[in-house]
Enzyme design. Structure first.
Site: not given
Ligand SMILES: Cc1cc2nc3c(=O)[nH]c(=O)nc-3n(C[C@H](O)[C@H](O)[C@H](O)COP(=O)(O)OP(=O)(O)OC[C@H]3O[C@@H](n4cnc5c(N)ncnc54)[C@H](O)[C@@H]3O)c2cc1C
Length: 755
Positions: A444-446
Site C-alpha cells: 500500500v501507499e506506493g
C-alpha cells in the site's frame, strides 16, 4: 559586470553552452504532466544535503529532536493504553472480523480519527511525532486497529480538506471527522489502475442536477474502486476521478483532469459495504462503486477552482503521510520483534541451553535489534522534519519503502527464532498477525518495487540534486533565449560542483574516508567520516550516471534502484546517528549503532560494486571503481558486534528498555504479558540455575534435598519453569469448534467476466 566578463560569458554561452543545450534537448525526454506534478509536490530536506555529496552534519545535529508534549504523553498513557486493553486481535481475526463495537465508539469519542485535525476544528491538534507514536503503540497490540486509527489521519479526506479545502468545507467536515460522526475513506485505486493510479477510468462529467431541491452545476460520477481502507464503513469518500466537461459548462476544456471530491456514501447510486479480507487483517477494506451519482461542484475539495488539481493534491498529501503511517507500523514491528524474540530466545531452551546462546540465533537477534534501532531513529528524524513544516517527498518514499522492507526482515527473523511457536495460530501466538500484515505494508501507499525503482532515485535525483531540476526546467523552456541563458548559468555551476565532487570522491575513497569531514561526536565521529566518504561517492556516481545516460536513466530501473538504495542507506544511517546523539550518546547503545553503520556501509559498498560491474559503458565502470572502491569492500557487522547486540535483547538493561519503549505488554494472562513475566522470572532465577549447572545437578528436588537451594529458591525455580511452560505452549482446537466457526460459509462474489 565588466565588459571583459560580459564578453567571456557571451562567448562561453554561444561556443560551449549552446551545443550542449541542443544535445541535451534532443537526448532528454520531456517530463510528463504527472511527473511534473509529482516533482512539484512537497519539498526537499536532508535528502538535498546528502545529494550535495558534502552534507553539513552540524545541520543534522541541530534539528530539534521529536518530542511529546505533556498532553500528548498523557494521551499515550491514557486513551491509547485503554484502547489497547479493549483489543483482542485473535478474536477480531478469527471470530468477529472487526474491531469490537466499544473500540469503534472509543476511537471516535477520544478523537483518534482527529489526531492531526487542529483544535479549532475540533480535533486533537497533535504533532506528527505524536501521531506516529500513537500508531506505533497501537500496532504493537494490533496492526488492524492501528490501521483503522491511522488511515483517517494520513491519506484520507481529512488531510486533503485540511490542506486544500475551502473554509466552508473545513468548518463543516473537520469537526465531524474529528469526533467520528463521519468515517472517511480515500478512493484512488481501481481494478485497471493500481500503481499507475493516474490511468484510472473512473469518470466525472460536468452537468446540471438536483441538490437539496435546487438545480445546481455539479458532477455526474461513475466509478469502480477497490482495496479501499475503511470503505465498507465509510460515510464520506474522498474520491479521485477524471473530470470531463464535454458541454463546456465550466470553460473551453473537454478534459479537466484528475479531481478529488467528497462523496457522501448514502447518495443514490453508491454501492458500498462489501469487504475484502486483506491477508487476514480485520481492518475494514473493500470495493465500492458509483453509477450516475450526482454531487454539486462545491463538493470538489478546494471548491470549483481546484478542479483538475487532484493529482497534485494527492501527491502533496502523500509527501507527508507516507513518512508517518507505514514507518510507524514498521517501527512497531521492530520494537515488538525485539522484545518478544529476545525474551523468547532467553526462556526457550534446547540442547540444555537457552536458544539465545547459539550463534545462529544471535545473528538473527542482532539483526532484529539493529533494525529496530535504525527504524526508530529514521522514524524520529522524519517526524522531526515534518514537525518543522517540511513535506519531504523523497524522504517519505525512502522511509515507506525501507521501513516496510525492514519490517519484513525483523518479523521473518522473529518467526524463525520462534519456530513452531509462531506458526501455530491461536490466542497464544503473538507474531502471526504481524507476519500476515507484512505484504499489506509492502504494497500500500506506493508498492515497494515501484517506489524503489522509480521514485527514490528517479524522482529523488531530479528533486534533491542541487542543479538537475533547474537544468531540466531550462531545457524544457519554450523561450529559446531564456532557455540558453538559464541553462548556461546552471550548467557551469553544475560542472564546478561535479569537479569538486569528483575530487572529494577520489580523495575520500583512497584515504578510506580517514580525513573526511565529521562533527565532534565522540565515539561516533568515525562513522560520520565514512558517511561523508559515501555521500561524495554517491554524488559522483549520480553525476556520472546523468552525464553518460541522460534521460535513459529513467528506464534503467536496476541502476536507479541501486543508486536509490545508497541514498536510502545514507538517510537511514543519518537517523541512527541522530538518535545516538539525541539520546545522549549512550555507551550501552554503541553495539546497536555499530551494527547499523557496519551493515549499512556494507550495503552501500555492495550496491556500488553492482553499479560498477553493470555500468552500461564499461570504461566508465572501471573509472568509477578507481575513484570510489579502490581497495574492495566491507563485510558488514563483526561477530563481536553481533554477539553484543544479541546480548542486549537477552538481558534486561537500559539499552533494551530504550529499544522496546512503548511496546504494549498487556495483562499477565495474555500472550505478551505471559512472555514478559516468564522472561523476568528466568532472568531472576539465572544465578540459581548457574549454581546448579556448576554442581551438575538438574533435578530440583535433589538439589533441594542436598541443601544446594533454599525453599524460596525452589519455589522461584518452579514458578519460573511453570511460567516458561505457559509460554512455550501453543493452542489446539476441537475439530467441531473449527467447523462451527462460521466464517467459511461467507461466499465470495465472483466477478462477472468483462463483456
Ligand atoms: C490492504 C490494502 C489497502 C489499500 N488501501 C487503499 C486505500 O485506502 N485507497 C486506495 O485508493 N488504494 C488503496 N490500496 C491500493 C494500493 O495503493 C495498491 O494496491 C497499490 O497502489 C498497488 O496497486 P496494485 O495492487 O494494483 O499492484 P500493481 O499496480 O498491479 O503492481 C504489481 C507490481 O508491479 C510493480 N510495478 C508496477 N509498476 C512498476 C514499475 N514501473 N516499475 C517497477 N515495478 C512496478 C508494483 O510495485 C507491484 O509490485 C490498498 C491496497 C491494499 C492491498
Amino acid at each position: 559586470m565588466s565588459p571583459a566578463t560580459h564578453i567571456m560569458t557571451t562567448a562561453r554561452r554561444e561556443i560551449l553552452t549552446r551545443p550542449v543545450l541542443s544535445l541535451v534537448q534532443s537526448a532528454l525526454p520531456a517530463l510528463s504532466a504527472t511527473e511534473n506534478e509529482a516533482i512539484d509536490a512537497g519539498n526537499t530536506w536532508w535528502d538535498a544535503a546528502l545529494f550535495t555529496g558534502n552534507p553539513d552534519w552540524e545541520q543534522l545535529l541541530a534539528i530539534p529532536p521529536a518530542t511529546l508534549t505533556e498532553e500528548e504523553r498523557a494521551f499515550m498513557d491514557g486513551p491509547v493504553d485503554r484502547l489497547c486493553a479493549m483489543i483482542d486481535d485473535w478474536r477480531m481475526t478469527w471470530e468477529t472480523r472487526d474491531l469490537p463495537p466499544e473500540a469503534w465508539d472509543f476511537l471516535k469519542r477520544e478523537k483518534f480519527f482527529g489526531i492531526i485535525i487542529p483544535r479549532e476544528h475540533g480535533g486533537l491538534g497533535f504533532s506528527n511525532f505524536a501521531h506516529s507514536e500513537i500508531v506505533r503503540k497501537i500496532a504493537t497490540r494490533s496492526v488492524s486497529t492501528a490501521v483503522t486509527a491511522m488511515v483517517p489521519n494520513s491519506l484520507g479526506p481529512g488531510e486533503l480538506i485540511l490542506r486544500f479545502g475551502t473554509k466552508e468545507q473545513q468548518e463543516h467536515w473537520l469537526p465531524r471527522l474529528a469526533d467520528g460522526r463521519e468515517v472517511p475513506a480515500f478512493g484512488l485505486t481501481s481494478p485497471e489502475a493500481g500503481s499507475d493510479a493516474a490511468a484510472m477510468t473512473d469518470e466525472g462529467v460536468i452537468c446540471r442536477g438536483q441538490w437539496n431541491g435546487e438545480d445546481v452545476l455539479g458532477i455526474r460520477l461513475n466509478w469502480h474502486k477497490r482495496y479501499i481502507t475503511l470503505g465498507p464503513v465509510a460515510t464520506i469518500l474522498g474520491l479521485a476521478f477524471k473530470l470531463r466537461d464535454p458541454d463546456h459548462l465550466l470553460g473551453h476544456q473537454d478534459d479537466i483532469g484528475i479531481t478529488v471530491a467528497l462523496v457522501p456514501t448514502d447518495l443514490p447510486g453508491v454501492t458500498i459495504g462489501r469487504r475484502h479480507i486483506p491477508s487476514m487483517q480485520t481492518f475494514q477494506n473493500g470495493p465500492n462503486e458509483g453509477h450516475d451519482v450526482f454531487i454539486p461542484l462545491d463538493n470538489v475539495i478546494g471548491g470549483p477552482e481546484r478542479v483538475g488539481q487532484g493529482w497534485k493534491m494527492l501527491m502533496s498529501a502523500l509527501a507527508a503521510g507516507r513518512g508517518i503511517s507505514l514507518p510507524s507500523l514498521s517501527a512497531a514491528a521492530g520494537a515488538f520483534a525485539a522484545h518478544t524474540t529476545g525474551a523468547y530466545a532467553r526462556v526457550r531452551s534446547q540442547f540444555n541451553l537457552p536458544i539465545g546462546k547459539f550463534e545462529g540465533i544471535q545473528e538473527r537477534l542482532a539483526r532484529i535489534a539493529g533494525n529496530a534501532y535504525l527504524l526508530d531513529g529514521a522514524r524520529r528524524l522524519t517526524c522531526a522534519g515534518l514537525d518543522q513544516g517540511n513535506h519531504p517527498a523523497v524522504i517519505s518514499s525512502i522511509l515507506k519503502l525501507h521501513a516496510t522492507e525492514r519490517m519484513r526482515v525483523v518479523i521473518n527473523d522473529a518467526m524463525d527464532v520462534h519456530g513452531g511457536k509462531a506458526i501455530i495460530e491461536g490466542p497464544r501466538n503473538y507474531l502471526g498477525s504481524q507476519y500476515r500484515a507484512i505484504p499489506v505494508g509492502i504494497t500500500v501507499e506506493g508498492a515497494n518495487i515501484l517506489t524503489r525503482s522509480l521514485m527514490v532515485f528517479g524522482q529523488g535525483a531530479i528533486r534533491s540534486h542541487p542543479y538537475l531540476l533547474e537544468e531540466i526546467r531550462a531545457v524544457g523552456d519554450a523561450n529559446r533565449g531564456r532557455a540558453l541563458a538559464n541553462f548556461d548559468q546552471v550548467l557551469w555551476k553544475h560542472i564546478g560542483h561535479a569537479l569538486k565532487t569528483a575530487i572529494r570522491a577520489f580523495v575520500r575513497g583512497w584515504s578510506g574516508g580517514r580525513f573526511a569531514p565529521a562533527p565532534r561526536a565522540g565515539k561516533a565521529t568515525r562513522y560520520y567520516r565514512q558517511m561523508s566518504r559515501y555521500a561524495a561517492a554517491f554524488a559522483f556516481v549520480s553525476d556520472i550516471s546523468f552525464l553518460t545516460l541522460g534521460g535513459e536513466l529513467k528506464r534503467r530501473e536496476l541502476l536507479s534502484g541501486r543508486l536509490g538504495d545508497v541514498l536510502s542507506e545514507l538517510y537511514l544511517l543519518s537517523g541512527a546517528l541522530k538518535r545516538w546523539e539525541d539520546e545522549g550518546r549512550q555507551d550501552e547503545d554503541l553495539p546497536l549503532l555499530a551494527w547499523c553503520m557496519e551493515s549499512g556501509f556494507a550495503t552501500i559498498e555492495q550496491r556500488f560494486a553492482e553499479i560498477i560491474a553493470n555500468f552500461p559503458a564499461r570504461p566508465v565502470g572501471w573509472m568509477l571503481r578507481l575513484f570510489i572502491q579502490p581497495f574492495g569492500r566491507r563485510n558488514g557487522p563483526s561477530d563481536r558486534t553481533i554477539r553484543q547486540c544479541a546480548d542486549i535483547l537477552l538481558e534486561p538493561c537500559a539499552a533494551r528498555e530504550r529499544l522496546v519503549e512503548n511496546v504494549y505488554i498487556g495483562g499477565a494472562d495474555e500472550a505478551v504479558g505471559r512472555l514478559t513475566d516468564a522472561f523476568q522470572q528466568t532472568v531472576a532465577t539465572q544465578p540459581v540455575h548457574d549454581r546448579l549447572r556448576k554442581a551438575r545437578i538438574r533435578d530440583l528436588d535433589k538439589a533441594h534435598e542436598q541443601g544446594l537451594i533454599t525453599d524460596g529458591e525452589l519455589e522461584s525455580l518452579r514458578a519460573a519453569d511453570a511460567a516458561v511452560a505457559e509460554v512455550i505452549a501453543v493452542d489446539d482446537f476441537a475439530a467441531e469448534d473449527l467447523d462451527q466457526s462460521g466464517h467459511e460459509t461467507a461466499t465470495p462474489r465472483i466477478a462477472e467476466p468483462a463483456e
